[in-house]
Structure formats: structure tokens, C-alpha cells
Design an enzyme around this catalytic site. Sequence first.
Site, PDB file in Angstrom:
ATOM      1  N   ASN A  14       0.875  -1.175   0.000  1.00 36.43           N
ATOM      2  CA  ASN A  14       0.000   0.000   0.000  1.00 36.43           C
ATOM      3  C   ASN A  14       0.911   1.224   0.000  1.00 36.43           C
ATOM      4  OD1 ASN A  14      -1.816   2.024   0.488  1.00 36.43           O
ATOM      5  ND2 ASN A  14      -2.800   1.037   2.239  1.00 36.43           N
ATOM      6  N   ARG A  97      -2.572  -2.093  -3.504  1.00 37.27           N
ATOM      7  CA  ARG A  97      -3.762  -1.274  -3.349  1.00 37.27           C
ATOM      8  C   ARG A  97      -3.654  -0.109  -4.328  1.00 37.27           C
ATOM      9  NH1 ARG A  97      -5.265   3.200   1.054  1.00 37.27           N
ATOM     10  NH2 ARG A  97      -7.433   3.448   0.453  1.00 37.27           N
ATOM     11  N   HIS A 186     -12.957   2.904  -0.354  1.00 37.50           N
ATOM     12  CA  HIS A 186     -12.985   1.880   0.700  1.00 37.50           C
ATOM     13  C   HIS A 186     -13.630   0.585   0.195  1.00 37.50           C
ATOM     14  CE1 HIS A 186     -13.189   5.229   4.021  1.00 37.50           C
ATOM     15  NE2 HIS A 186     -11.933   4.868   3.816  1.00 37.50           N
ATOM     16  N   ARG A 247     -12.545  15.448   7.201  1.00 38.32           N
ATOM     17  CA  ARG A 247     -13.306  15.831   6.004  1.00 38.32           C
ATOM     18  C   ARG A 247     -14.743  16.180   6.385  1.00 38.32           C
ATOM     19  NH1 ARG A 247     -11.521  10.666   3.364  1.00 38.32           N
ATOM     20  NH2 ARG A 247      -9.415  11.069   2.595  1.00 38.32           N
ATOM     21  N   GLU A 390      -8.347  -5.125   5.109  1.00 33.67           N
ATOM     22  CA  GLU A 390      -8.156  -4.795   3.690  1.00 33.67           C
ATOM     23  C   GLU A 390      -6.957  -5.539   3.101  1.00 33.67           C
ATOM     24  OE1 GLU A 390      -8.905  -0.629   5.087  1.00 33.67           O
ATOM     25  OE2 GLU A 390      -9.387  -0.331   2.986  1.00 33.67           O
TER      26      GLU A 390
END
Length: 406
Positions: A14, A97, A186, A247, A390
Amino acid sequence: MTEHRAATRVLVLNSGSSSLKYQLLDMRDAGRLAVGLVERIGEQTSRLRHTCVATGGTRELNGPMADHDAALKAVAGELARDGLGLDSPELAAIGHRVVHGGMFFTEPTVVDDAVLTEIERLIPVAPLHNPANLTGLRTAMALRPDLPQVAVFDTAFHTTMPESAARYAIDTKIADRHRVRRYGFHGTSHAYVSRETARLLGKAPDEVNVIVLHLGNGASASAVRGGRCVDTSMGLTPLEGLVMGTRSGDLDPAVIFHLQRVGGMSTDEIDTLLNKRSGLFGLCGDNDMREIRRRIDEGDEAAQLAFDIYIHRLKKYIGAYYAVLGSVDAVAFTAGVGENAAPVREAALAGLEGLGLAVDPARNAVRGDGARIISPRDARVAVAVVPTDEELEIATQTFALVGKDD
Ligand code: AMP
């Protein structure tokens, strides 16, 4: 007779702009062999932290690593010290990823030059993430050109969304010209958690409708019908939807024009405001839910209001996705906040008994690592905590594409 070992290991990478996270898994039992992280790539103070799972030993390497190539070579060196080198015949593939796969990549994909070009073409819609992901891909391909390198896209799980959910109500020609639509992110987590939720219910994924609430520092919800995503809260970028750590999530787009015209702010300033200085952090100065809960316990009003706004938005999405799905078998909480913050789970579902949604206080309070049901025994809809993974999902998808028992 020499022992013949099948290639069953997958290295998951990643790559961020200045970081490289990795895990080496053995897909015979999905077990971790090594995990680690390189931080501050390109600076004088780069640091590699490597853990060999078998020995439990952790090593740290400090000193400048100029780029991702230097970082990956350092990682390869540490893996080799544990007898897990990248030149091992047991390594089946490297799974990467990749944040944005646009509409083009609906599945994990073995990477070649054409795939690299397409990921590059998507940079305008993922300016922060895709360049770093590309660097990781190119570096790993240079190091092991003979090995399958698989891109697993954060957006892929959401490509099943119908046009009614994926399109914004703006001029179609302009939207298409600039590839403006809702992609969602996601996706690897939503795919994994929706499947694990079905498993927890003792059903096949295509037999259940699930609302997945991925509540980490970034946060998103998805509506999954029979294993396929039909709506999700993030859009063209990860800014849309739920209130997140930093955010804003949803807001009237005219807020941006207003801040430009009346507030005299530049596009970049507003971008930074909405992505980095909004959400929980913008509301109360903290983006860590643990700290916010601690402040609430001390009677802090700003922290309480931030929590209430966070929960209000979350509840709206639960209601919306209930309506989108028509009938719901389970609501699954996952990621840092979803897995750990019992007060968030309780508050998000409070008052929704009419929809068959409730949290059992005793079950909700139990701390645990595994997937578990937290709704009362007779509940119409199961409420579950399902830890996301993940890296395992990327490794599973990668191995499914390339792994052959030989
Ligand atoms: P993630 O992005 O999935 O790693 O989630 C990170 C976030 O999870 C942190 O910013 C915290 O707000 C939250 N978190 C982690 N542990 C806890 C906990 N025990 N209680 C509440 N929130 C937590």
C-alpha cells in the site's frame, strides 16, 4: 526426492506519497508472515519498522531513503533476513492497493504497461493517491519483473452501482467529458465486511442485504444487495458523505462559491479546509473519537456538538440505505471507530427500533477482536461489529487471480 513447495505467499503493498505499508501473507491459512511500514520516504529521517510474525521480533531501520525504490529494497532486505525474501519461489504475486480504478477497472487486474497507462489516465480524478500507487507498482515491477503484480482497486466494488446512484444530476455531456460521477472508495473493506457479515449470519453473500458502515478516520457507508454494491456515500472523491476525522462530508456545493466570493479563499485553500481541517477536527479541534468521548465525559460542549453532528449524518445514511435496499438483514460497523466505539454504535441506531434496528447494551459493551452480533436476540435486523481486513482482502483477490497449485 526434493521437496516441492507451491507458491502460496502474497506480498501486499500500500504505497502512499511518502509511505509504504506492507504485509506478507501465506494464503494456505491466510496467516501473516511479516508486516511493516516505511515512513517519511524522501526525507533524511525515513524509518522502516518491520515485524516478523513468527518470532514476534520488530526491527527499526532509520536513515534516509530517497524514494520508493530505496524503501522497497530496504523492505526486501528485512524480509530476506527473516528467510522470507522476495526471490523465494514461494512468493506467488505482489498485490497492490490502487485507490482509483475509474469505471474501467471492475476487477482485480494483472498489471502490464496498458494497465499502468490507464491508472495514469485516472490521475486527474485521484491526484493525491494514484501517483503514489503507480510509483509503488513501477518499483515492484522493476524489482521482480517476472512476478505477477496485481492491482486491487478501492473503487472496483462500487462499479456495480446503478446509474441512478452513480450519476450526479448535472449536465451529462460535461459530466462525461470530465469523468464526473460517483465512484466510491474503501471498496476493498466494503467487499470484505459485507461478505464476512453474511458468513456471520450463516448465509451466502447473495442471500443478504447489508448496510456497511466503515467508520475510520475516513468514513463511508454502503448499501450492498445480495453481495453487490448498489450505493455508497463517497463520490468523485472521498470528500462526499459522512462526517469524517478531518473531512466535511456532504455540504451544499454553494458553500464553496460563497467561500470564494465572500471569504476570498482560493480553490486550494478551500480544498485543504474541506479535506484536512473540517469534520470532527474542524468542529472541535480533535479528530480522534477516543479524545472526543473523553472530552464529552468532562462536559465539553464543542466535543458534544461534534459528536451529535457526526451521529446525525450517520443516522441519515442508515435511513437512506434502508430505503434504497427495501429490506435489510444486517447493519455492520467496521474500522477504527466502528469496531471500537460502542457509544457511536449505540447513538447511531438509537430511536430506530421502528425499523427493527436496535443495539443490546451488554453485547455492545463487550470488547473483542472477532466479528460479533450486538443486536438483541429477537431483533428483526442483525447489528454486527465486523473487523475489516483490507490487506487480507487484497491478498485473497490477488491469489484468486494468480494462485495455482502446481
Ligand atoms: P482507522 O482509520 O480505521 O485506522 O481508524 C482510526 C480512528 O479510529 C482513530 O482516529 C480513532 O478516532 C478511532 N478509534 C480507534 N480506537 C478507538 C477506540 N478504542 N475508541 C474510539 N475510537 C477509536
